[in-house]
Write a protein that holds these residues in place. Structure first.
Motif, PDB file in Angstrom:
ATOM      1  N   ARG A 268     -13.638  -9.107  -0.359  1.00 46.12           N
ATOM      2  CA  ARG A 268     -14.039  -7.755   0.061  1.00 46.12           C
ATOM      3  C   ARG A 268     -12.676  -7.351   0.874  1.00 46.12           C
ATOM      4  NH1 ARG A 268     -17.208  -6.105   4.239  1.00 46.12           N
ATOM      5  NH2 ARG A 268     -18.162  -8.142   4.093  1.00 46.12           N
ATOM      6  N   ALA A 269     -12.073  -8.045   1.508  1.00 49.34           N
ATOM      7  CA  ALA A 269     -10.956  -7.772   2.578  1.00 49.34           C
ATOM      8  C   ALA A 269      -9.588  -7.654   1.495  1.00 49.34           C
ATOM      9  CB  ALA A 269     -10.784  -8.890   3.373  1.00 49.34           C
ATOM     10  N   LEU A 270      -9.548  -8.512   0.543  1.00 49.00           N
ATOM     11  CA  LEU A 270      -8.462  -8.144  -0.580  1.00 49.00           C
ATOM     12  C   LEU A 270      -8.245  -6.996  -1.040  1.00 49.00           C
ATOM     13  CD1 LEU A 270      -8.287 -11.848  -1.918  1.00 49.00           C
ATOM     14  CD2 LEU A 270      -6.492 -10.860  -0.458  1.00 49.00           C
ATOM     15  N   LEU A 271      -9.800  -6.729  -1.672  1.00 51.91           N
ATOM     16  CA  LEU A 271      -9.730  -5.132  -2.056  1.00 51.91           C
ATOM     17  C   LEU A 271      -9.423  -4.247  -1.091  1.00 51.91           C
ATOM     18  CD1 LEU A 271     -12.938  -5.905  -4.216  1.00 51.91           C
ATOM     19  CD2 LEU A 271     -10.781  -5.739  -5.260  1.00 51.91           C
ATOM     20  N   GLU A 272      -9.972  -4.278  -0.095  1.00 54.13           N
ATOM     21  CA  GLU A 272      -9.584  -3.004   0.781  1.00 54.13           C
ATOM     22  C   GLU A 272      -8.302  -3.121   1.413  1.00 54.13           C
ATOM     23  OE1 GLU A 272     -12.089  -3.106   4.267  1.00 54.13           O
ATOM     24  OE2 GLU A 272     -14.114  -3.307   3.222  1.00 54.13           O
ATOM     25  N   THR A 273      -7.637  -4.171   1.264  1.00 53.75           N
ATOM     26  CA  THR A 273      -6.088  -4.155   1.560  1.00 53.75           C
ATOM     27  C   THR A 273      -5.178  -3.694   0.518  1.00 53.75           C
ATOM     28  OG1 THR A 273      -6.369  -6.418   2.654  1.00 53.75           O
ATOM     29  CG2 THR A 273      -4.178  -5.824   2.095  1.00 53.75           C
ATOM     30  N   TYR A 274      -5.634  -3.880  -0.927  1.00 54.67           N
ATOM     31  CA  TYR A 274      -5.230  -2.982  -1.817  1.00 54.67           C
ATOM     32  C   TYR A 274      -5.345  -1.555  -1.796  1.00 54.67           C
ATOM     33  CZ  TYR A 274      -3.259  -7.027  -4.543  1.00 54.67           C
ATOM     34  OH  TYR A 274      -2.577  -8.077  -5.184  1.00 54.67           O
ATOM     35  N   ALA A 275      -6.631  -1.185  -1.329  1.00 56.94           N
ATOM     36  CA  ALA A 275      -6.888   0.350  -1.374  1.00 56.94           C
ATOM     37  C   ALA A 275      -6.125   0.892  -0.106  1.00 56.94           C
ATOM     38  CB  ALA A 275      -8.611   0.366  -1.119  1.00 56.94           C
ATOM     39  N   LYS A 276      -5.844   0.237   0.919  1.00 57.42           N
ATOM     40  CA  LYS A 276      -5.181   0.933   1.999  1.00 57.42           C
ATOM     41  C   LYS A 276      -3.796   1.094   1.796  1.00 57.42           C
ATOM     42  CE  LYS A 276      -3.746  -0.960   6.650  1.00 57.42           C
ATOM     43  NZ  LYS A 276      -3.581  -1.971   7.568  1.00 57.42           N
ATOM     44  N   LYS A 277      -3.158   0.597   0.819  1.00 55.21           N
ATOM     45  CA  LYS A 277      -1.938   0.990   0.030  1.00 55.21           C
ATOM     46  C   LYS A 277      -2.091   2.104  -0.929  1.00 55.21           C
ATOM     47  CE  LYS A 277       0.797  -1.430   2.796  1.00 55.21           C
ATOM     48  NZ  LYS A 277       2.057  -0.964   3.693  1.00 55.21           N
ATOM     49  N   ASP A 278      -3.283   2.405  -1.316  1.00 56.85           N
ATOM     50  CA  ASP A 278      -3.671   3.362  -2.464  1.00 56.85           C
ATOM     51  C   ASP A 278      -3.350   2.749  -3.697  1.00 56.85           C
ATOM     52  OD1 ASP A 278      -4.028   5.593  -0.618  1.00 56.85           O
ATOM     53  OD2 ASP A 278      -1.932   5.957  -0.438  1.00 56.85           O
ATOM     54  N   ILE A 279      -3.671   1.493  -3.720  1.00 56.43           N
ATOM     55  CA  ILE A 279      -3.693   0.646  -5.048  1.00 56.43           C
ATOM     56  C   ILE A 279      -5.202   0.473  -5.393  1.00 56.43           C
ATOM     57  CG2 ILE A 279      -2.995  -1.334  -5.999  1.00 56.43           C
ATOM     58  CD1 ILE A 279      -0.788  -1.935  -4.165  1.00 56.43           C
ATOM     59  N   THR A 280      -5.435   1.285  -6.368  1.00 56.24           N
ATOM     60  CA  THR A 280      -6.873   1.370  -6.993  1.00 56.24           C
ATOM     61  C   THR A 280      -6.619   1.160  -8.510  1.00 56.24           C
ATOM     62  OG1 THR A 280      -6.862   3.700  -7.330  1.00 56.24           O
ATOM     63  CG2 THR A 280      -7.657   2.564  -5.083  1.00 56.24           C
ATOM     64  N   PRO A 281      -7.573   0.888  -9.159  1.00 56.91           N
ATOM     65  CA  PRO A 281      -7.592   0.955 -10.613  1.00 56.91           C
ATOM     66  C   PRO A 281      -7.061   2.087 -11.246  1.00 56.91           C
ATOM     67  CG  PRO A 281      -9.714   0.038  -9.940  1.00 56.91           C
ATOM     68  CD  PRO A 281      -9.275   0.622  -8.993  1.00 56.91           C
TER      69      PRO A 281
ATOM     70  N   ASP B  49      -1.115   4.731 -10.208  1.00 51.95           N
ATOM     71  CA  ASP B  49       0.163   4.553 -10.894  1.00 51.95           C
ATOM     72  C   ASP B  49       1.106   3.364 -10.225  1.00 51.95           C
ATOM     73  OD1 ASP B  49       2.655   4.314 -12.343  1.00 51.95           O
ATOM     74  OD2 ASP B  49       3.091   6.465 -11.641  1.00 51.95           O
ATOM     75  N   LEU B  50       0.765   2.284 -10.802  1.00 52.09           N
ATOM     76  CA  LEU B  50       1.251   1.020 -10.072  1.00 52.09           C
ATOM     77  C   LEU B  50       2.861   0.825  -9.891  1.00 52.09           C
ATOM     78  CD1 LEU B  50      -1.529  -1.832 -11.304  1.00 52.09           C
ATOM     79  CD2 LEU B  50      -1.267  -0.320  -9.364  1.00 52.09           C
ATOM     80  N   SER B  51       3.560   1.825 -10.757  1.00 54.53           N
ATOM     81  CA  SER B  51       5.083   1.780 -10.645  1.00 54.53           C
ATOM     82  C   SER B  51       5.555   2.325  -9.380  1.00 54.53           C
ATOM     83  CB  SER B  51       5.567   2.522 -12.006  1.00 54.53           C
ATOM     84  OG  SER B  51       5.225   3.828 -11.951  1.00 54.53           O
ATOM     85  N   HIS B  52       4.582   3.145  -8.479  1.00 56.58           N
ATOM     86  CA  HIS B  52       5.197   3.765  -7.390  1.00 56.58           C
ATOM     87  C   HIS B  52       4.418   3.369  -6.213  1.00 56.58           C
ATOM     88  CE1 HIS B  52       7.837   6.175 -10.044  1.00 56.58           C
ATOM     89  NE2 HIS B  52       6.671   6.561 -10.797  1.00 56.58           N
TER      90      HIS B  52
END
Length: 230
Positions: A29-42, A45-48
């Motif tokens: 859960r923490a890893l998913l939230e860490t990505y979401a904190k940086k606006d990284i979601t499915p 746009d992962l290039s920016h």
């Protein structure tokens, strides 16, 4: 993202050691939230995006109930002895024809973690842009010491052909490599095997794995420099 979280959980298990089911769930859960904190979601746009650091993971863990022990174990990698190695962005570009990642100067405790991170990074590069590549892993027995890293290498060997990636594993400590079921499986998936001179202590498991005759056993025990069985 799902693939990244699975890979990172394997890395965390290498860093932390054994985890309970509850701790495994908290880390997931923490890893998913860490990505979401940086606006990284499915849908991102992962290039920016700006990739999160280990410190961001620690900040998320700190706010979760039941993660106190995990935070304490993680501080060694964010503020303690190993902070400089694992708490900063990647600064390596794999663009040259030949790249060598050396873990010679890493302490024994860190070597499996370092090798796992390197191989994971190379695997991501291989999948992102298809072209013919060869990955050579020296002292591969280190990766067999831990089930997560052994499982990762086995999975890589099984899937590498689809991405035009050839994998060569090299080991001197054949006993440690072949004692692992994943080490045995890697050998079975290898198109070519080269056996050099063996020690009497290791010849039995080598002979059993490769179905050697008595004369082949003798050859490997008495082989000179540069001699072996191909």
């Amino acid at each position: 993202i799902r693939s990244a979280v699975i890979t990172l959980k394997s890395l965390v298990r290498l860093m932390f050691g054994d985890l309970t089911n509850e701790e495994d769930s908290i880390i997931d859960r923490a890893l998913l939230e860490t990505y979401a904190k940086k606006d990284i979601t499915p849908d991102s746009d992962l290039s920016h995006v700006e990739p999160p650091l280990m410190k961001d993971f620690e900040d998320v863990l700190s706010g979760m109930v039941g993660a106190e022990q995990l935070v304490q174990r993680l501080k060694k990698y964010t503020e303690g002895t190993f902070a400089g190695l694992f708490n900063s962005p990647t600064n390596v570009e794999v663009s040259n024809q030949l790249m060598v990642f050396s873990v010679r100067d890493l302490e024994d405790e860190l070597r499996p973690i370092g090798i796992s991170m390197i191989v994971s990074y190379i695997w991501n590069v291989a999948r992102s842009k298809l072209k013919k590549r060869l990955l050579v892993i020296d002292e591969a027995w280190w990766l067999m010491q831990n089930e997560d890293s052994a499982k990762f290498i086995y999975s890589l060997v099984k899937r590498a052909r689809k991405y035009y990636l050839g994998v060569t594993t090299i080991t001197q400590d054949v006993n440690d490599f072949l004692r692992s079921p994943y080490g045995q499986a890697i050998v079975n998936n290898s198109a070519l095997q080269l056996l050099m001179k063996q020690s009497p202590a290791g010849i039995d498991i080598v002979a059993k794995t490769f179905l050697l005759t008595q004369s082949e056993r003798y050859l490997l025990l008495e082989a000179g420099v540069g001699e072996g069985i191909f």
